[in-house]
Design a protein around this motif. Structure first.
Motif, PDB file in Angstrom:
ATOM      1  N   GLU A   8       0.819  -1.211   0.000  1.00  0.00           N
ATOM      2  CA  GLU A   8       0.000   0.000   0.000  1.00  0.00           C
ATOM      3  C   GLU A   8       0.859   1.269   0.000  1.00  0.00           C
ATOM      4  O   GLU A   8       0.479   2.286  -0.571  1.00  0.00           O
ATOM      5  CB  GLU A   8      -0.904  -0.013   1.242  1.00  0.00           C
ATOM      6  CG  GLU A   8      -2.036   0.981   1.221  1.00  0.00           C
ATOM      7  CD  GLU A   8      -2.979   0.777   2.398  1.00  0.00           C
ATOM      8  OE1 GLU A   8      -3.839   1.664   2.616  1.00  0.00           O
ATOM      9  OE2 GLU A   8      -2.865  -0.265   3.095  1.00  0.00           O
ATOM     10  N   PHE A   9       2.032   1.173   0.631  1.00  0.00           N
ATOM     11  CA  PHE A   9       2.936   2.323   0.720  1.00  0.00           C
ATOM     12  C   PHE A   9       4.343   1.862   0.324  1.00  0.00           C
ATOM     13  O   PHE A   9       5.168   1.548   1.190  1.00  0.00           O
ATOM     14  CB  PHE A   9       2.932   2.890   2.148  1.00  0.00           C
ATOM     15  CG  PHE A   9       1.567   3.253   2.653  1.00  0.00           C
ATOM     16  CD1 PHE A   9       0.978   4.467   2.306  1.00  0.00           C
ATOM     17  CD2 PHE A   9       0.851   2.364   3.456  1.00  0.00           C
ATOM     18  CE1 PHE A   9      -0.286   4.789   2.765  1.00  0.00           C
ATOM     19  CE2 PHE A   9      -0.405   2.692   3.919  1.00  0.00           C
ATOM     20  CZ  PHE A   9      -0.987   3.906   3.570  1.00  0.00           C
ATOM     21  N   PRO A  10       4.639   1.821  -0.982  1.00  0.00           N
ATOM     22  CA  PRO A  10       5.914   1.256  -1.469  1.00  0.00           C
ATOM     23  C   PRO A  10       7.148   1.985  -0.944  1.00  0.00           C
ATOM     24  O   PRO A  10       8.223   1.384  -0.862  1.00  0.00           O
ATOM     25  CB  PRO A  10       5.793   1.407  -2.993  1.00  0.00           C
ATOM     26  CG  PRO A  10       4.319   1.521  -3.261  1.00  0.00           C
ATOM     27  CD  PRO A  10       3.751   2.228  -2.088  1.00  0.00           C
ATOM     28  N   SER A  15      13.307   3.370   8.591  1.00  0.00           N
ATOM     29  CA  SER A  15      13.729   4.695   9.063  1.00  0.00           C
ATOM     30  C   SER A  15      12.538   5.628   9.210  1.00  0.00           C
ATOM     31  O   SER A  15      12.459   6.409  10.174  1.00  0.00           O
ATOM     32  CB  SER A  15      14.746   5.299   8.089  1.00  0.00           C
ATOM     33  OG  SER A  15      15.918   4.527   8.053  1.00  0.00           O
ATOM     34  N   LYS A  16      11.593   5.563   8.278  1.00  0.00           N
ATOM     35  CA  LYS A  16      10.428   6.434   8.371  1.00  0.00           C
ATOM     36  C   LYS A  16       9.558   6.038   9.559  1.00  0.00           C
ATOM     37  O   LYS A  16       9.012   6.898  10.261  1.00  0.00           O
ATOM     38  CB  LYS A  16       9.613   6.381   7.080  1.00  0.00           C
ATOM     39  CG  LYS A  16       8.401   7.324   7.124  1.00  0.00           C
ATOM     40  CD  LYS A  16       7.758   7.512   5.782  1.00  0.00           C
ATOM     41  CE  LYS A  16       6.640   8.559   5.867  1.00  0.00           C
ATOM     42  NZ  LYS A  16       6.019   8.817   4.554  1.00  0.00           N
ATOM     43  N   GLU A  21       7.699   7.246  14.985  1.00  0.00           N
ATOM     44  CA  GLU A  21       7.698   6.841  16.390  1.00  0.00           C
ATOM     45  C   GLU A  21       8.318   7.932  17.259  1.00  0.00           C
ATOM     46  O   GLU A  21       7.826   8.233  18.349  1.00  0.00           O
ATOM     47  CB  GLU A  21       8.462   5.533  16.553  1.00  0.00           C
ATOM     48  CG  GLU A  21       8.479   5.010  17.982  1.00  0.00           C
ATOM     49  CD  GLU A  21       9.299   3.751  18.131  1.00  0.00           C
ATOM     50  OE1 GLU A  21       9.481   3.306  19.287  1.00  0.00           O
ATOM     51  OE2 GLU A  21       9.781   3.214  17.114  1.00  0.00           O
ATOM     52  N   SER A  22       9.386   8.544  16.784  1.00  0.00           N
ATOM     53  CA  SER A  22      10.054   9.605  17.554  1.00  0.00           C
ATOM     54  C   SER A  22       9.154  10.818  17.735  1.00  0.00           C
ATOM     55  O   SER A  22       9.319  11.586  18.690  1.00  0.00           O
ATOM     56  CB  SER A  22      11.356  10.018  16.858  1.00  0.00           C
ATOM     57  OG  SER A  22      11.105  10.753  15.666  1.00  0.00           O
ATOM     58  N   LYS A  23       8.192  10.997  16.835  1.00  0.00           N
ATOM     59  CA  LYS A  23       7.245  12.105  16.918  1.00  0.00           C
ATOM     60  C   LYS A  23       6.006  11.750  17.738  1.00  0.00           C
ATOM     61  O   LYS A  23       5.088  12.566  17.884  1.00  0.00           O
ATOM     62  CB  LYS A  23       6.807  12.541  15.514  1.00  0.00           C
ATOM     63  CG  LYS A  23       7.938  13.101  14.665  1.00  0.00           C
ATOM     64  CD  LYS A  23       8.524  14.362  15.275  1.00  0.00           C
ATOM     65  CE  LYS A  23       9.614  14.968  14.407  1.00  0.00           C
ATOM     66  NZ  LYS A  23      10.187  16.199  15.009  1.00  0.00           N
ATOM     67  N   ARG A  45      -2.913   2.236  13.083  1.00  0.00           N
ATOM     68  CA  ARG A  45      -2.592   3.633  13.400  1.00  0.00           C
ATOM     69  C   ARG A  45      -1.557   4.177  12.404  1.00  0.00           C
ATOM     70  O   ARG A  45      -1.685   5.296  11.916  1.00  0.00           O
ATOM     71  CB  ARG A  45      -2.056   3.704  14.831  1.00  0.00           C
ATOM     72  CG  ARG A  45      -1.913   5.104  15.402  1.00  0.00           C
ATOM     73  CD  ARG A  45      -1.404   5.015  16.827  1.00  0.00           C
ATOM     74  NE  ARG A  45      -1.328   6.290  17.495  1.00  0.00           N
ATOM     75  CZ  ARG A  45      -2.322   6.848  18.179  1.00  0.00           C
ATOM     76  NH1 ARG A  45      -3.472   6.201  18.296  1.00  0.00           N
ATOM     77  NH2 ARG A  45      -2.169   8.025  18.764  1.00  0.00           N
ATOM     78  N   LEU A  46      -0.574   3.364  12.111  1.00  0.00           N
ATOM     79  CA  LEU A  46       0.435   3.765  11.140  1.00  0.00           C
ATOM     80  C   LEU A  46      -0.178   3.932   9.763  1.00  0.00           C
ATOM     81  O   LEU A  46       0.169   4.863   9.019  1.00  0.00           O
ATOM     82  CB  LEU A  46       1.551   2.729  11.112  1.00  0.00           C
ATOM     83  CG  LEU A  46       2.777   3.062  10.258  1.00  0.00           C
ATOM     84  CD1 LEU A  46       3.389   4.390  10.675  1.00  0.00           C
ATOM     85  CD2 LEU A  46       3.808   1.931  10.360  1.00  0.00           C
TER      86      LEU A  46
END
Length: 218
Positions: A8-10, A15-16, A21-23, A45-46
């Motif tokens: 769905e999100f190639p 890292s993204k 997660e850091s945000k 959620r992602l």
């Protein structure tokens, strides 16, 4: 987890995901070893975050606010669609059934959201809280029961009934609760039921309704 969403999100990378997660946009469980475990809810959620970025071009702050609204049982606002989150419609039901049922939502409202949803002024909310009719949690959020109280208070205000006039309802409710607490233990032992609370509360409400109805007809 990346593999699950890659079709769905190639362009999705580990890292993204770490960046999001850091945000604070996704918070997977962390094992003592540091290994991250993404639940089904985390993946959904992602997916919401990635979809909002790709299809709606929402900035991260707007997405974070939307997720907060969802977590509190609201319909999230967007940068254009709506200026504030909205409260979903809660179907009205019989008073006894509504009381005995388990909570239907995890609704948590700020004071501003409660006032807007109930159609009351901030001063009215202050009065309701001062007389113990609504009780925010430690974070200052109000639940579905507080919303129902505030809406009823707003309707009564149209007849000149103010928060200070409603103290008797709080007192009566507390006395009924104390009675339930006093008798439900012995009642359970006599009846063999696991928890007779529902039956006791149902009888209390029926008694209350009958007394009010009888008073109105005399």
């Amino acid at each position: 987890m990346v593999a699950e969403l890659s079709a769905e999100f190639p362009d999705l990378t580990i890292s993204k995901v770490r960046f999001l997660e850091s945000k604070g946009l996704v918070t997977p469980e962390r094992r003592p070893s540091g290994y991250r475990v993404f639940s089904h809810e985390d993946v959904e959620r992602l997916r919401y975050v990635l979809t909002a970025q790709r299809d709606r071009f929402w900035p991260l702050e707007v997405i974070k606010d939307a997720l907060d609204a969802i977590d509190r049982g609201l319909t999230p606002a967007g940068p254009v669609e709506a200026p504030m989150p909205t409260v979903p419609e809660i179907a009205a039901s019989d008073a006894v059934d509504s009381l005995l049922a388990h909570p239907g939502t995890t609704l948590r409202l700020t004071a501003r959201e409660l006032c807007r949803s109930a159609g009351i002024e901030a001063g009215t909310l202050d009065g309701l809280q001062g007389y113990g009719l609504v009780r925010p949690d430690d974070l200052g959020h109000y639940d579905e029961d507080d919303l129902a109280v505030a809406r009823a208070a707003g309707q009564l205000a149209a007849f000149g009934i103010e928060a200070r006039h409603l103290r008797a309802f709080r007192t009566a409710a507390d006395r009924e609760l104390a009675l339930v607490e006093q008798v439900r233990g012995p009642a359970a032992r006599r009846s063999g039921e696991d928890d007779p609370t529902a039956a006791i509360l149902g009888a209390c409400l029926s008694l209350h309704a009958a007394l009010v109805r009888g008073g109105l007809t005399r």
